[in-house]
Design a protein around this motif. Structure first.
Motif, PDB file in Angstrom:
ATOM      1  N   PRO A  57     -54.704 -68.242   3.193  1.00  0.00           N
ATOM      2  CA  PRO A  57     -55.386 -67.374   4.161  1.00  0.00           C
ATOM      3  C   PRO A  57     -54.647 -66.068   4.422  1.00  0.00           C
ATOM      4  N   THR A  58     -53.417 -65.975   3.973  1.00  0.00           N
ATOM      5  CA  THR A  58     -52.632 -64.753   4.182  1.00  0.00           C
ATOM      6  C   THR A  58     -52.661 -63.833   2.972  1.00  0.00           C
ATOM      7  N   ALA A  59     -53.475 -64.161   1.963  1.00  0.00           N
ATOM      8  CA  ALA A  59     -53.512 -63.366   0.731  1.00  0.00           C
ATOM      9  C   ALA A  59     -54.844 -62.649   0.579  1.00  0.00           C
ATOM     10  N   GLY A  60     -54.774 -61.445   0.032  1.00  0.00           N
ATOM     11  CA  GLY A  60     -55.978 -60.683  -0.255  1.00  0.00           C
ATOM     12  C   GLY A  60     -55.805 -59.897  -1.544  1.00  0.00           C
ATOM     13  N   TYR A  61     -56.903 -59.449  -2.108  1.00  0.00           N
ATOM     14  CA  TYR A  61     -56.886 -58.662  -3.344  1.00  0.00           C
ATOM     15  C   TYR A  61     -57.688 -57.387  -3.124  1.00  0.00           C
ATOM     16  N   ALA A  62     -57.154 -56.260  -3.585  1.00  0.00           N
ATOM     17  CA  ALA A  62     -57.867 -54.989  -3.477  1.00  0.00           C
ATOM     18  C   ALA A  62     -57.717 -54.224  -4.784  1.00  0.00           C
ATOM     19  N   ASN A  68     -44.156 -61.122  -6.356  1.00  0.00           N
ATOM     20  CA  ASN A  68     -44.218 -60.817  -4.930  1.00  0.00           C
ATOM     21  C   ASN A  68     -45.445 -61.458  -4.286  1.00  0.00           C
ATOM     22  N   ASP A  69     -46.553 -61.477  -5.002  1.00  0.00           N
ATOM     23  CA  ASP A  69     -47.766 -62.133  -4.511  1.00  0.00           C
ATOM     24  C   ASP A  69     -47.499 -63.620  -4.275  1.00  0.00           C
ATOM     25  N   LEU A  70     -46.899 -64.271  -5.254  1.00  0.00           N
ATOM     26  CA  LEU A  70     -46.636 -65.707  -5.140  1.00  0.00           C
ATOM     27  C   LEU A  70     -45.649 -66.015  -4.018  1.00  0.00           C
ATOM     28  N   LEU A  71     -44.571 -65.250  -3.928  1.00  0.00           N
ATOM     29  CA  LEU A  71     -43.569 -65.505  -2.897  1.00  0.00           C
ATOM     30  C   LEU A  71     -44.131 -65.241  -1.503  1.00  0.00           C
ATOM     31  N   ALA A  72     -44.856 -64.149  -1.342  1.00  0.00           N
ATOM     32  CA  ALA A  72     -45.457 -63.854  -0.037  1.00  0.00           C
ATOM     33  C   ALA A  72     -46.456 -64.943   0.357  1.00  0.00           C
ATOM     34  N   ALA A  73     -47.233 -65.417  -0.595  1.00  0.00           N
ATOM     35  CA  ALA A  73     -48.191 -66.490  -0.301  1.00  0.00           C
ATOM     36  C   ALA A  73     -47.469 -67.750   0.152  1.00  0.00           C
ATOM     37  N   LEU A  74     -46.431 -68.130  -0.565  1.00  0.00           N
ATOM     38  CA  LEU A  74     -45.691 -69.337  -0.217  1.00  0.00           C
ATOM     39  C   LEU A  74     -44.943 -69.207   1.110  1.00  0.00           C
ATOM     40  N   MET A  75     -44.548 -67.977   1.453  1.00  0.00           N
ATOM     41  CA  MET A  75     -43.832 -67.745   2.712  1.00  0.00           C
ATOM     42  C   MET A  75     -44.780 -67.507   3.890  1.00  0.00           C
ATOM     43  N   GLY A  76     -46.079 -67.405   3.620  1.00  0.00           N
ATOM     44  CA  GLY A  76     -47.043 -67.182   4.698  1.00  0.00           C
ATOM     45  C   GLY A  76     -47.067 -65.755   5.212  1.00  0.00           C
ATOM     46  N   ILE A  77     -46.655 -64.811   4.381  1.00  0.00           N
ATOM     47  CA  ILE A  77     -46.646 -63.397   4.775  1.00  0.00           C
ATOM     48  C   ILE A  77     -48.002 -62.784   4.443  1.00  0.00           C
ATOM     49  N   PRO A  78     -48.665 -62.171   5.424  1.00  0.00           N
ATOM     50  CA  PRO A  78     -49.928 -61.485   5.130  1.00  0.00           C
ATOM     51  C   PRO A  78     -49.687 -60.403   4.075  1.00  0.00           C
ATOM     52  N   ARG A  96     -55.107 -51.294   2.378  1.00  0.00           N
ATOM     53  CA  ARG A  96     -54.826 -51.006   3.796  1.00  0.00           C
ATOM     54  C   ARG A  96     -55.915 -51.578   4.697  1.00  0.00           C
ATOM     55  N   ALA A  97     -57.156 -51.372   4.324  1.00  0.00           N
ATOM     56  CA  ALA A  97     -58.265 -51.873   5.135  1.00  0.00           C
ATOM     57  C   ALA A  97     -58.259 -53.397   5.180  1.00  0.00           C
ATOM     58  N   LEU A  98     -58.027 -54.031   4.049  1.00  0.00           N
ATOM     59  CA  LEU A  98     -58.024 -55.492   3.985  1.00  0.00           C
ATOM     60  C   LEU A  98     -56.835 -56.082   4.737  1.00  0.00           C
ATOM     61  N   LEU A  99     -55.695 -55.437   4.641  1.00  0.00           N
ATOM     62  CA  LEU A  99     -54.492 -55.951   5.294  1.00  0.00           C
ATOM     63  C   LEU A  99     -54.669 -56.040   6.801  1.00  0.00           C
ATOM     64  N   ASP A 100     -55.440 -55.140   7.360  1.00  0.00           N
ATOM     65  CA  ASP A 100     -55.686 -55.178   8.801  1.00  0.00           C
ATOM     66  C   ASP A 100     -56.528 -56.380   9.220  1.00  0.00           C
ATOM     67  N   THR A 101     -57.197 -57.029   8.279  1.00  0.00           N
ATOM     68  CA  THR A 101     -58.034 -58.185   8.605  1.00  0.00           C
ATOM     69  C   THR A 101     -57.318 -59.515   8.384  1.00  0.00           C
ATOM     70  N   ILE A 102     -56.165 -59.467   7.719  1.00  0.00           N
ATOM     71  CA  ILE A 102     -55.413 -60.686   7.423  1.00  0.00           C
ATOM     72  C   ILE A 102     -54.386 -60.894   8.527  1.00  0.00           C
ATOM     73  N   GLU A 103     -54.417 -62.058   9.114  1.00  0.00           N
ATOM     74  CA  GLU A 103     -53.481 -62.350  10.191  1.00  0.00           C
ATOM     75  C   GLU A 103     -52.417 -63.330   9.735  1.00  0.00           C
ATOM     76  N   ALA A 104     -51.247 -63.202  10.331  1.00  0.00           N
ATOM     77  CA  ALA A 104     -50.161 -64.134  10.045  1.00  0.00           C
ATOM     78  C   ALA A 104     -50.511 -65.489  10.643  1.00  0.00           C
ATOM     79  N   PRO A 105     -50.078 -66.546  10.003  1.00  0.00           N
ATOM     80  CA  PRO A 105     -50.313 -67.872  10.578  1.00  0.00           C
ATOM     81  C   PRO A 105     -49.566 -68.008  11.902  1.00  0.00           C
TER      82      PRO A 105
END
Length: 91
Positions: free
Chosen positions: A59-64, A26-36, A71-80
């Motif tokens: 830029p759409t990927a984060g690790y927690a 899911n991490d790899l697919l979301a990264a390739l699709m540009g999903i935060p 949740r906190a990190l996701l709010d800082t990641i923006e969609a392209p």
């Protein structure tokens, strides 16, 4: 078979605006699709290692370490930004 699974994953994620997961695929697919998204490692270290080596470059990927951090990190990641249609495309 792989194409069928990939198509199903793309279809499933295509409506997602954001994602938190503990699965490498899911991490790899979301990264390739540009999903935060934010990835959590369930404790094996594999996801953390792949994030450190590869998906951190997106830029759409984060690790927690936990859901609260995700949740906190996701709010800082923006969609392209959406790409404008090419001038020669038919309407």
């Amino acid at each position: 078979m792989i194409a069928l699974n990939m198509d199903a994953g793309v279809e499933l994620f295509s409506g997602a605006r954001r994602l938190v997961t503990d699965r490498l695929r899911n991490d790899l697919l979301a990264a390739l699709m540009g999903i935060p998204h934010v990835v959590l490692d369930p404790g094996y270290g594999k996801i953390r290692a792949v994030f450190a080596d590869y998906t951190h470059r997106f830029p759409t990927a984060g690790y927690a370490r936990d859901v609260a951090g995700a949740r906190a990190l996701l709010d800082t990641i923006e969609a392209p930004m959406a790409r404008p249609a090419s001038a020669g495309a038919a309407s």
